[in-house]
Design a protein around this motif. Structure first.
Motif, PDB file in Angstrom:
ATOM      1  N   TRP A   1      42.349  66.729  34.524  1.00 34.94           N
ATOM      2  CA  TRP A   1      42.724  65.305  33.977  1.00 34.94           C
ATOM      3  C   TRP A   1      43.085  64.470  35.133  1.00 34.94           C
ATOM      4  CZ3 TRP A   1      43.035  62.640  29.366  1.00 34.94           C
ATOM      5  CH2 TRP A   1      43.848  61.361  29.391  1.00 34.94           C
ATOM      6  N   LEU A   2      42.084  63.607  35.915  1.00 35.40           N
ATOM      7  CA  LEU A   2      42.120  62.815  36.769  1.00 35.40           C
ATOM      8  C   LEU A   2      42.456  61.477  36.578  1.00 35.40           C
ATOM      9  CD1 LEU A   2      39.312  64.241  39.092  1.00 35.40           C
ATOM     10  CD2 LEU A   2      41.370  65.017  38.716  1.00 35.40           C
TER      11      LEU A   2
ATOM     12  N   PRO B   1      35.077  51.853  27.993  1.00 33.81           N
ATOM     13  CA  PRO B   1      33.866  52.484  28.768  1.00 33.81           C
ATOM     14  C   PRO B   1      33.930  53.812  28.374  1.00 33.81           C
ATOM     15  CG  PRO B   1      35.557  51.571  30.495  1.00 33.81           C
ATOM     16  CD  PRO B   1      35.954  51.213  29.055  1.00 33.81           C
ATOM     17  N   PHE B   2      32.702  54.412  28.226  1.00 38.29           N
ATOM     18  CA  PHE B   2      32.827  55.780  27.813  1.00 38.29           C
ATOM     19  C   PHE B   2      31.460  56.660  28.310  1.00 38.29           C
ATOM     20  CE2 PHE B   2      33.020  59.520  24.753  1.00 38.29           C
ATOM     21  CZ  PHE B   2      34.596  59.662  24.690  1.00 38.29           C
TER      22      PHE B   2
ATOM     23  N   ILE C   1      38.211  61.517  33.939  1.00 41.89           N
ATOM     24  CA  ILE C   1      38.517  60.612  34.878  1.00 41.89           C
ATOM     25  C   ILE C   1      38.891  59.329  33.956  1.00 41.89           C
ATOM     26  CG2 ILE C   1      38.031  59.185  36.751  1.00 41.89           C
ATOM     27  CD1 ILE C   1      35.963  61.167  37.252  1.00 41.89           C
ATOM     28  N   VAL C   2      40.335  59.142  33.952  1.00 37.26           N
ATOM     29  CA  VAL C   2      40.702  57.639  33.409  1.00 37.26           C
ATOM     30  C   VAL C   2      41.050  56.585  34.171  1.00 37.26           C
ATOM     31  CG1 VAL C   2      42.449  57.248  31.762  1.00 37.26           C
ATOM     32  CG2 VAL C   2      42.056  59.639  31.879  1.00 37.26           C
ATOM     33  N   ALA C   3      40.451  55.580  33.906  1.00 36.61           N
ATOM     34  CA  ALA C   3      40.975  54.153  34.667  1.00 36.61           C
ATOM     35  C   ALA C   3      42.263  53.615  33.961  1.00 36.61           C
ATOM     36  CB  ALA C   3      39.710  53.252  34.524  1.00 36.61           C
TER      37      ALA C   3
ATOM     38  N   PHE D   1      31.131  69.145  32.498  1.00 38.99           N
ATOM     39  CA  PHE D   1      31.125  67.877  31.634  1.00 38.99           C
ATOM     40  C   PHE D   1      32.176  67.167  32.255  1.00 38.99           C
ATOM     41  CE2 PHE D   1      33.592  65.905  28.539  1.00 38.99           C
ATOM     42  CZ  PHE D   1      32.980  65.637  27.332  1.00 38.99           C
ATOM     43  N   ILE D   2      31.652  65.972  32.287  1.00 38.84           N
ATOM     44  CA  ILE D   2      32.591  64.893  33.015  1.00 38.84           C
ATOM     45  C   ILE D   2      32.606  63.701  32.178  1.00 38.84           C
ATOM     46  CG2 ILE D   2      32.857  63.299  35.178  1.00 38.84           C
ATOM     47  CD1 ILE D   2      31.395  65.205  37.002  1.00 38.84           C
ATOM     48  N   LEU D   3      33.579  63.155  31.731  1.00 38.96           N
ATOM     49  CA  LEU D   3      33.832  62.040  30.941  1.00 38.96           C
ATOM     50  C   LEU D   3      34.647  61.076  31.678  1.00 38.96           C
ATOM     51  CD1 LEU D   3      34.173  60.139  28.490  1.00 38.96           C
ATOM     52  CD2 LEU D   3      36.222  61.755  27.887  1.00 38.96           C
ATOM     53  N   PHE D   4      34.265  59.578  31.990  1.00 42.52           N
ATOM     54  CA  PHE D   4      34.783  58.572  32.337  1.00 42.52           C
ATOM     55  C   PHE D   4      35.290  57.478  31.336  1.00 42.52           C
ATOM     56  CE2 PHE D   4      34.506  54.239  33.841  1.00 42.52           C
ATOM     57  CZ  PHE D   4      35.607  53.971  34.589  1.00 42.52           C
ATOM     58  N   LEU D   5      36.568  57.094  31.338  1.00 44.24           N
ATOM     59  CA  LEU D   5      36.894  56.148  30.169  1.00 44.24           C
ATOM     60  C   LEU D   5      38.177  55.418  30.787  1.00 44.24           C
ATOM     61  CD1 LEU D   5      38.899  57.788  27.041  1.00 44.24           C
ATOM     62  CD2 LEU D   5      38.631  58.764  29.528  1.00 44.24           C
ATOM     63  N   SER D   6      38.637  54.212  29.899  1.00 44.63           N
ATOM     64  CA  SER D   6      39.722  53.890  30.244  1.00 44.63           C
ATOM     65  C   SER D   6      40.915  53.945  29.229  1.00 44.63           C
ATOM     66  CB  SER D   6      39.528  52.117  30.563  1.00 44.63           C
ATOM     67  OG  SER D   6      40.578  51.668  30.782  1.00 44.63           O
ATOM     68  N   ASP D   7      42.204  53.606  29.626  1.00 43.84           N
ATOM     69  CA  ASP D   7      43.354  54.065  28.648  1.00 43.84           C
ATOM     70  C   ASP D   7      43.466  52.631  27.852  1.00 43.84           C
ATOM     71  OD1 ASP D   7      44.458  52.228  30.642  1.00 43.84           O
ATOM     72  OD2 ASP D   7      46.276  53.531  30.943  1.00 43.84           O
ATOM     73  N   ASN D   8      42.993  51.518  28.378  1.00 45.20           N
ATOM     74  CA  ASN D   8      43.215  50.256  27.554  1.00 45.20           C
ATOM     75  C   ASN D   8      42.447  49.144  28.329  1.00 45.20           C
ATOM     76  OD1 ASN D   8      46.392  50.664  28.568  1.00 45.20           O
ATOM     77  ND2 ASN D   8      45.325  49.001  29.552  1.00 45.20           N
TER      78      ASN D   8
END
Length: 462
Positions: free
Chosen positions: A165-166, A262-263, A32-34, A236-243
């Motif tokens: 890829w959300l 954030p990760f 999940i990409v912010a 497996f769920i990963l949350f992060l941001s692109d910048n």
């Protein structure tokens, strides 16, 4: 190299021959990409007021990484880097909106070859040439794509492991208050020292907070659906941001405000709940880690390292340096950075230019309020950072003593040994990754004062 290809073919063949029940036991992956969210801007990372109950719960249910870094603080190059496990200048798409060549190997390509169903839902920012490396792409440009996240989860093939890829559009500008449930009040805003504490800035930040809260709600819906399907343990769920946030001194910058992300990972089968790690992680490490977990050979094109050992024990570490780069993003730029656990060294090839934030931030209420205060001589020296020119060539920051990167230590005598060591490290990385500065750099596309497109480039977006 030949052995790896044979190994991969054998593994793919075995997957195809496995009974459906065993095949389905392969781990599932959701990223999940912010879009433009700074690392500190959730309760999970200590923010006192932003309402992020689902992100906070995800951190309690899994592992929170406190030293995770992007390879660039720029949307599409960051995403290309994540998906290829390569530095932006190695992907063929180091600048905003540049197209990755079809020859680039993305994570989804190797997962598809190993029998995975792969889908991208939401913001598509990976270029036209690599679309065939996904089974399904549901593109969204209006911010409503998260409605398709749950539908895609529900309608995925039942007999295949999957990779989703959300990609959210939140909290990217332009902010539309009428579309946002006003749950974060301007009076509750925490104004970083880079910005003046004015009504315009507080309202702008509150709208940014609200979009993070909306993203938080969408993340919660995804985790609830995974639980409803009874696949939490094996997903497996990963949350992060692109910048970083789309404000001055953040997005496009190589300080922690720009590249620290954030990760958070939940994966009950391999990751203990309510754990944190200070191990340095780069987003180029995501590809090899997922391949490692799925027991798929890692392509030789990948520059990252698997951090599976960190997931199994948060005290483990895989690297002592991360590297990042700043190329064209609306404005001409060329910077390189290396960061260890304490210090960041940044080398700026264009000291004659100001550190102008991206055009959406330049056009923001925050930046325009800062322009007025600048003209009135009412900004602090730190708040003048985005306007100052010329700038230094070398920057050195102590990220422990100075978390907002306010004091450049590069010219201080007592830090010369550290500067020399990190500069040498950066030189080695530049050489080893074949990072060559172009003879001609892409010029500014927008006005640095207003954020409006320059007349000579009016046909660019057509």
């Amino acid at each position: 190299m030949a052995d790896k290809k044979v190994q991969k073919r054998i593994y793919t063949l075995l997957l195809l021959l496995l009974p459906i029940g065993i095949h389905a036991a392969q781990p599932n992956f959701i990223i999940i990409v912010a879009d433009d969210m700074s690392w500190t801007d959730s309760g999970a990372y200590g923010h006192p007021t932003i309402k992020t109950p689902n992100i906070d719960q995800m951190a309690l249910d899994g592992m929170r990484f406190d030293q995770a870094f992007l390879t660039t603080s720029s949307c599409s190059p960051s995403r290309a880097s994540i998906m290829t496990g390569r530095y932006p200048h190695n992907t063929g798409a180091p600048e905003l909106h540049s197209e990755m060549p079809a020859t680039q190997v993305m994570l989804t390509k190797v997962l598809k070859e190993a029998g995975y169903y792969t889908a991208s839902v939401g913001k598509w920012h990976l270029g036209e040439n690599v679309r065939d490396q996904f089974d399904l792409i549901i593109e969204d440009k209006e911010g409503a794509g998260t409605q398709q996240w749950i539908k895609t989860l529900q309608e995925r093939p039942a007999n295949q492991p999957f990779f989703l890829w959300l990609a959210s559009n939140d909290p990217h500008r332009v902010y539309s208050p009428e579309k946002i449930k006003q749950s974060n009040s301007p009076s509750m805003v925490v104004v970083p020292p880079h910005y003046p504490d004015t009504a315009e800035v507080r309202k702008d930040l509150a709208n940014y907070y609200n979009e993070i809260s909306r993203l938080d709600h969408d993340l919660g819906r995804v985790r609830a659906e995974v639980a409803a399907q009874g696949i939490t343990k094996n997903t497996f769920i990963l949350f992060l941001s692109d910048n970083g946030r789309p404000f001055p001194a953040s997005k496009t910058r190589l300080t922690d405000e720009g590249i620290r992300t954030p990760f958070i990972i939940t994966y009950p089968q391999r990751v203990q709940s309510n754990t944190t790690t200070s191990s340095l992680i780069s987003t180029i490490d995501i590809f090899p880690t997922i391949a490692d977990i799925a027991n798929i050979p890692i392509p030789s094109t990948v520059s990252g390292k698997s951090f599976l050992a960190v997931l199994e024990n948060p005290q483990n570490s895989i690297r002592n340096r991360i590297y990042a780069e700043h190329n064209w993003h609306d404005y001409q730029a060329y910077e390189r950075a290396v960061r260890n656990e304490r210090y960041t060294y940044i080398r700026n090839a264009l000291p004659e230019l100001a550190a102008t934030p991206p055009a959406d931030a330049v056009g923001s209420p925050t930046y325009q309020a800062m322009r007025k205060l600048r003209d009135a001589g009412e900004l602090t020296a730190l708040q003048m950072d985005s306007f100052t020119q010329p700038r230094a060539v070398d920057f050195l920051y102590d990220n422990i003593m100075d978390p907002y990167s306010t004091v450049n230590l590069a010219n201080k005598t007592e830090y010369q040994s550290i500067l020399k060591t990190l500069s040498a490290d950066l030189d080695k990385w530049i050489q080893s990754t074949n990072d060559v500065m172009p003879k001609e750099l892409t010029p500014d596309l927008f006005d640095r004062e207003t954020g409006r497109m320059l007349p000579i480039h009016r046909n660019y977006m057509k």
